[in-house]
Design a protein around this motif. Structure first.
Motif, short mmCIF file in Angstrom:
data_model
loop_
_atom_site.label_atom_id
_atom_site.label_comp_id
_atom_site.label_asym_id
_atom_site.label_seq_id
_atom_site.Cartn_x
_atom_site.Cartn_y
_atom_site.Cartn_z
N GLU A 1 -50.28 -18.26 53.61
CA GLU A 1 -50.96 -17.05 54.05
C GLU A 1 -50.82 -16.84 55.55
N TYR A 43 -44.24 -10.10 54.10
CA TYR A 43 -45.51 -9.40 53.90
C TYR A 43 -45.29 -7.89 53.97
N GLY A 72 -51.71 -5.16 53.96
CA GLY A 72 -52.73 -6.06 54.48
C GLY A 72 -54.13 -5.56 54.18
N LEU A 125 -52.72 -10.61 55.77
CA LEU A 125 -51.46 -10.03 55.29
C LEU A 125 -51.28 -10.33 53.80
N LYS A 126 -50.70 -9.31 53.11
CA LYS A 126 -50.47 -9.46 51.66
C LYS A 126 -48.99 -9.31 51.36
N LYS A 127 -48.54 -10.04 50.35
CA LYS A 127 -47.11 -10.01 50.01
C LYS A 127 -46.75 -8.79 49.19
#
Ligand code: CA
Length: 618
Positions: free
Chosen positions: A559, A586, A589, A616-618
């Motif tokens: 992460e 990423y 977010g 942050l999001k993938k």
């Protein structure tokens, strides 16, 4: 109860012996008791009593050997060097003080079983946020102990420099408040006896290293407090002072040895220049004044070069850890005692409690000076402090300036960037304890010109950069105060801590809208931080502040958290191309502070004078 019984036994023994032996007695023994099964088998007892040195002590107890007895200048002390081997069982050890064939006096010394249920001695780390509070000023949970017979200073809440009546019960009553805020550890300013006529409230002139000040409660109240805190998942850090003791210590008119204190022909104050200790160009006289000068007229400078003083202090710290199950120690004025002694102390502590932590107050302005005091293998003189943690004073100074300044080459968030970029001097920068204010300086909100946006920027930074954040009681509700108005101004009573207070910060009653906003902001931030391993242990990459925005990432293999601090008075839309190395993989977010989604990471808009913290999001 066992303690009370043995105390009564001791009193009876001593008083009856007193009559028999023409004045030879035992009035005090330090440490007051000890334990079997310690890793270090040595114990040095300081026995104090009238003409006790005329006697020869004898001990007959399985597993205990009296190795030697040390006589000192004063006839009223004997130091007994004991070895307590693995076979020794807990119990009451009779010590006979013989004069010829007759027993002059005798005493009962208690050896306890170690109590493993008290705590793990596991220390603290960057997963923690420490809440610092001053016990006299936090909450008065028991008004009956505000004035105690025999204690010289009485409570006077109208005197900013007097005692206000706060106590252990007050802390205990509000552990849930501290926990709900999101703190995981409590550092309590000194709780030990300070029996001096004035300025006794702050606790730094201790007159008994083995006793909680009765105006705060009893030793048992303190042990219970640590237990209660542990029950709520809060760690406790004890404030200790090895540099000096209060001038009213019991030995004041009868020092064991002349060199018990560092002596001067007339009162000589320390020059408070901690940097002298590591200064290759320092004069001998400056060095001597620094380490052997007195901190204050009411604070006698202990001479840790005297092996008996050294042992007294070392055993005292172990006694408190073992007796209470403490999680850490904050050691005052770290560069002021003799540094070889401090290293020896740390080695002994870590021998007994390998996972324990001590944070040292090395109040120095530059990273290179502070780094000397935290264990590393690169000091110019080969010094090993063995100290696990130090306060990050350079970063405190930078936080105090950064958000007040216009952004420039070396101003604004460049102040933060420059300090962090010097982390190469530290063996473990993650072990630094970070703070924006404490009990010795201007309160943060005053430093920031009472600007809530600057406050949010400061706290967002403190909670997301590397290290272990510490906040000062009342900072969460924007308490103000300036040191030049007197220490009372930066150590005001916490609202709601006293019966009848008009405002109550524990319940929120009477707080202003701005105070509620600050509290809510910090509570959200700290409770989020509590669960974020990536903030506790993740790597840090930061980017040179540009166009008034300082950007950094905390990340591990799984992460990443992106932090943007906009230190200008206009909203900024940041082109994120520059951060490609950290954004790889990423695509969106989550903004932590307002729980909104960030749809793309190509450009990010940060409101004026505000932080943005993005998971942050993938
Ligand atoms: Ca009280």
């Amino acid at each position: 109860m066992a303690g009370l019984k043995s105390f009564l036994f001791l009193v009876l023994f001593v008083s009856s012996s007193l009559l028999r032996a023409g004045g030879i007695n035992v009035s005090r023994v330090d440490p007051p008791f000890w334990w079997t099964g310690m890793k270090n088998h040595h114990l040095q007892l300081m026995v104090h009593g009238n003409r006790i040195s005329e006697t020869v002590p004898a001990i007959h107890y399985p597993g205990i050997t009296l190795e030697s007895t040390v006589h000192v200048q004063s006839p009223n002390y004997l130091f007994l060097n004991l070895v307590i081997d693995e076979t020794a069982q807990p119990g009451t050890v009779a010590i006979h003080f013989m004069k010829g064939k007759k027993q002059a006096v005798s005493m009962a010394y208690q050896l306890k079983q170690r109590d493993r249920s008290l705590g793990s001695h596991g220390g603290f780390d960057a997963s923690d946020v420490i809440y610092l509070l001053m016990p006299d000023r936090f909450a008065n949970g028991d008004t009956t102990n505000d004035n105690v017979k025999g204690m010289l200073e009485k409570a006077d809440r109208t005197n900013p420099n007097g005692r206000h009546g706060g106590d252990i019960k007050g802390i205990e009553n509000h552990l849930d408040y501290i926990k709900n805020l999101g703190a995981t550890a409590v550092w309590i300013n000194p709780l030990l006896e300070n029996n001096l006529p004035v300025y006794s409230y702050h606790g730094y002139a201790m007159t008994d290293f083995y006793k909680v000040d009765p105006r705060f409660g009893s030793n048992n109240d303190y042990i219970n407090l640590v237990q209660e805190a542990h029950g709520k998942g809060l760690k406790v850090i004890q404030d200790m002072v090895f540099n000096h003791c209060g001038t009213n210590y019991f030995w004041k008119d009868d020092l064991p040895t002349e060199d018990w204190y560092n002596q001067w022909p007339e009162f000589t104050r320390s020059n408070y220049r901690g940097g002298v200790v590591t200064d290759p160009h320092a004069s001998k006289s400056d060095y001597k004044k620094m380490v052997a000068g007195w901190f204050d007229t009411s604070m006698a400078d202990l001479n840790q070069d005297n092996a008996l003083v050294a042992n007294y202090l070392i055993q005292n710290s172990i006694w408190w850890i073992e007796n209470t199950g403490l999680d850490g120690i904050r050691q005052d004025t770290y560069p002021y005692p003799y540094k070889d002694f401090m290293a020896k102390w740390m080695q002994r502590l870590l021998q007994e409690y390998p996972d324990f932590n001590v944070v040292g107050e090395a109040w120095l302005s530059y990273p290179v000076s502070v780094a000397y005091w935290m264990e590393n293998d690169r000091n110019f003189d080969g010094y090993h402090s063995h100290l696990t943690n130090v306060f990050d004073f350079p970063l405190m100074y930078a936080i105090s300036k950064a958000f007040n300044e216009q952004e420039g080459w070396s101003t604004g968030t460049a102040e933060l960037y420059e300090v962090i970029s010097q982390d190469f001097v530290y063996s473990h920068p993650e072990n630094l304890v970070l703070f924006a204010d404490n009990h010795d300086g201007d309160r943060l909100f005053s430093k920031l010109g009472k600007d809530l946006n600057k406050f949010k920027l400061s706290m967002a930074f403190l909670m997301t950069t590397r290290g272990i954040p510490q906040i000062y009681y009342g900072t969460e509700i924007l308490m103000t105060g300036l040191e030049h108005n007197g220490h009372g101004d930066i150590r005001k009573d916490f609202p709601g801590g006293w019966p009848g207070d008009a405002k109550n910060a524990f319940t929120g009653k009477g707080l202003t809208k701005q105070q509620n906003q600050a509290f809510g902001f910090l509570k959200t931030l700290m409770n989020w931080r509590k669960t974020k391993k990536v903030i506790h242990t993740g790597k840090l990459t930061h980017y040179i502040p540009q166009d008034g925005v300082y950007v950094y990432f905390r990340y591990n293999d799984n992460e990443s958290v992106m932090v943007l601090l906009n230190n200008t008075n206009t909203a900024k839309t940041v082109d994120c191309n520059r951060f490609a190395e950290n954004l790889k993989g990423y695509s969106t977010g989550l903004s932590v502070l307002d729980n909104t989604k960030i749809e793309n990471l190509n450009t990010i808009t940060v409101p004026a004078k505000s932080p943005l913290i993005i998971e942050l999001k993938k």
